[in-house]
Design an enzyme around this catalytic site. Structure first.
Site, PDB file in Angstrom:
ATOM      1  N   ASP A 160     -35.575  78.839 -64.293  1.00 28.18           N
ATOM      2  CA  ASP A 160     -35.707  78.612 -62.854  1.00 28.18           C
ATOM      3  C   ASP A 160     -34.494  79.138 -62.102  1.00 28.18           C
ATOM      4  OD1 ASP A 160     -34.010  76.692 -63.878  1.00 28.18           O
ATOM      5  OD2 ASP A 160     -35.285  74.983 -63.388  1.00 28.18           O
ATOM      6  N   GLU A 215     -41.800  69.727 -60.443  1.00 28.88           N
ATOM      7  CA  GLU A 215     -41.686  68.345 -60.002  1.00 28.88           C
ATOM      8  C   GLU A 215     -43.000  67.595 -60.237  1.00 28.88           C
ATOM      9  OE1 GLU A 215     -38.895  67.231 -59.444  1.00 28.88           O
ATOM     10  OE2 GLU A 215     -37.759  68.207 -57.851  1.00 28.88           O
ATOM     11  N   ASN A 233     -36.838  62.239 -63.004  1.00 31.78           N
ATOM     12  CA  ASN A 233     -38.224  61.959 -62.603  1.00 31.78           C
ATOM     13  C   ASN A 233     -39.241  62.657 -63.509  1.00 31.78           C
ATOM     14  OD1 ASN A 233     -38.024  64.598 -61.823  1.00 31.78           O
ATOM     15  ND2 ASN A 233     -38.501  64.275 -59.662  1.00 31.78           N
ATOM     16  N   HIS A 250     -39.198  65.864 -64.457  1.00 25.51           N
ATOM     17  CA  HIS A 250     -39.463  67.291 -64.252  1.00 25.51           C
ATOM     18  C   HIS A 250     -38.895  68.133 -65.392  1.00 25.51           C
ATOM     19  CE1 HIS A 250     -35.517  67.694 -61.786  1.00 25.51           C
ATOM     20  NE2 HIS A 250     -35.375  68.524 -62.789  1.00 25.51           N
TER      21      HIS A 250
HETATM   22  C1  GLP Z   1     -32.290  70.734 -63.119  1.00 23.18           C
HETATM   23  C2  GLP Z   1     -32.918  71.870 -63.917  1.00 23.18           C
HETATM   24  C3  GLP Z   1     -33.678  71.362 -65.116  1.00 23.18           C
HETATM   25  C4  GLP Z   1     -32.843  70.350 -65.870  1.00 23.18           C
HETATM   26  C5  GLP Z   1     -32.557  69.175 -64.979  1.00 23.18           C
HETATM   27  C6  GLP Z   1     -31.731  68.092 -65.659  1.00 23.18           C
HETATM   28  O1  GLP Z   1     -33.108  70.238 -62.138  1.00 23.18           O
HETATM   29  N1  GLP Z   1     -33.780  72.689 -63.127  1.00 23.18           N
HETATM   30  O2  GLP Z   1     -34.023  72.464 -65.946  1.00 23.18           O
HETATM   31  O3  GLP Z   1     -33.510  69.940 -67.021  1.00 23.18           O
HETATM   32  O4  GLP Z   1     -31.824  69.639 -63.856  1.00 23.18           O
HETATM   33  O5  GLP Z   1     -30.383  68.425 -65.611  1.00 23.18           O
HETATM   34  P1  GLP Z   1     -29.249  67.701 -66.400  1.00 23.18           P
HETATM   35  O6  GLP Z   1     -29.309  68.207 -67.791  1.00 23.18           O
HETATM   36  O7  GLP Z   1     -27.984  68.104 -65.713  1.00 23.18           O
HETATM   37  O8  GLP Z   1     -29.512  66.244 -66.298  1.00 23.18           O
END
Ligand code: GLP
Length: 254
Positions: A65, A141, A134, A136
């Site tokens: 992404d 989302e 949440n 995702h």
């Molecule tokens: C972002 C990314 C996701 C990731 C999520 C959790 O939103 N787009 O790919 O899994 O954050 O991030 P973290 O590992 O910092 O909790």
């Protein structure tokens, strides 16, 4: 789904690196994720690369992404994060590192082109995933179509707040993003989702033991034929069947 419960975030990274290393040494197509959780895995792979244990020379990488409208020079663009935290430290050809284009004049066309580039590369062999609080994955989302492809999305306010720690203020977090879809992710040969910390425990419980539902996008792993979920004890703390998952790991068929 295979569920591996580890003692520590470091052990989660080692387990994930073990899987990715096998694909890398075969010149595979690697799906890479951002967020803070994969950083230990990347550090472990960089360490192994410097020790001569793993090469990415023949590999191709596709990121999950990207923010829309954030210059790629911005230190929080996912272009920079993937390069700075991982790909620039290993021997992959930079031309083989692909990140969705959040700056295209025609974003839908760029998303279709990204999807095609994955197909042209032969598909993603292994996709590393984190999980949002949440549920995702990527930036899919809640209520994302389970068969969606790469497209633009609007972030949930919770995700904006969660990601604000990477920016100077919550107002700087872009609310529009481009992300591989849940359908794109399902096409990968193997999915490896990693999660650490108590703040991920609810999302992990929904992913593993909740219903298959767009309300928890990560639950799409339930219908993937080769999905591996690697968590630490804290992230596993709300799983009802955690003892069974550990029992399976201790009693693998020979
Ligand atoms: C972002 C990314 C996701 C990731 C999520 C959790 O939103 N787009 O790919 O899994 O954050 O991030 P973290 O590992 O910092 O909790």
């Amino acid at each position: 789904m295979e569920i591996i419960v580890c003692d520590s975030p470091h052990d989660v990274a080692v387990q994930a690196a073990d899987i990715l290393q096998g694909y890398a040494n075969e010149g595979g197509v690697l799906g890479v994720a951002t967020g803070s959780t994969p950083l230990l895995t990347y550090q472990e792979l960089i360490r192994r690369h410097k020790a001569g244990e793993v090469s990415f020379a023949g590999c191709t990488m596709f990121a999950l992404d990207e923010y829309v409208g954030l210059p790629i020079e911005h230190e929080q663009s996912y272009y920079r994060v993937i390069h700075d935290e991982f790909s620039d430290h290993v021997d992959i050809d930079p031309a083989d590192v692909h990140i969705p284009n959040g700056l295209a004049d025609d974003v839908p066309a760029a998303c279709a082109g990204y999807e095609q580039a994955i197909v042209d590369a032969g598909g993603i062999d292994v996709q590393l995933l984190g999980i949002g609080t949440n549920g995702h994955v990527g930036f899919n989302e809640p209520a994302s179509s389970l068969s969606s492809l790469t497209r633009m999305k609007t972030l949930h306010p919770q995700t904006v707040v969660d990601n604000a720690r990477f920016f100077n203020s919550v107002d700087e977090v872009p609310i529009h993003v481009v992300t591989q879809g849940l359908g794109t992710i399902q096409r990968a040969g193997q999915l490896v989702l990693i999660a650490t910390g108590e703040h991920k425990a609810h999302a992990v419980a929904q992913l593993v033991e909740g219903p298959l539902s767009a309300a928890c996008p990560a639950s799409v792993l339930q219908i993937h034929p080769h999905a591996t979920v690697i968590v630490d004890e804290a992230a596993a703390s709300r799983l009802n069947n955690v003892d069974y998952y550990k029992f399976i790991q201790q009693n693998k068929p020979q």
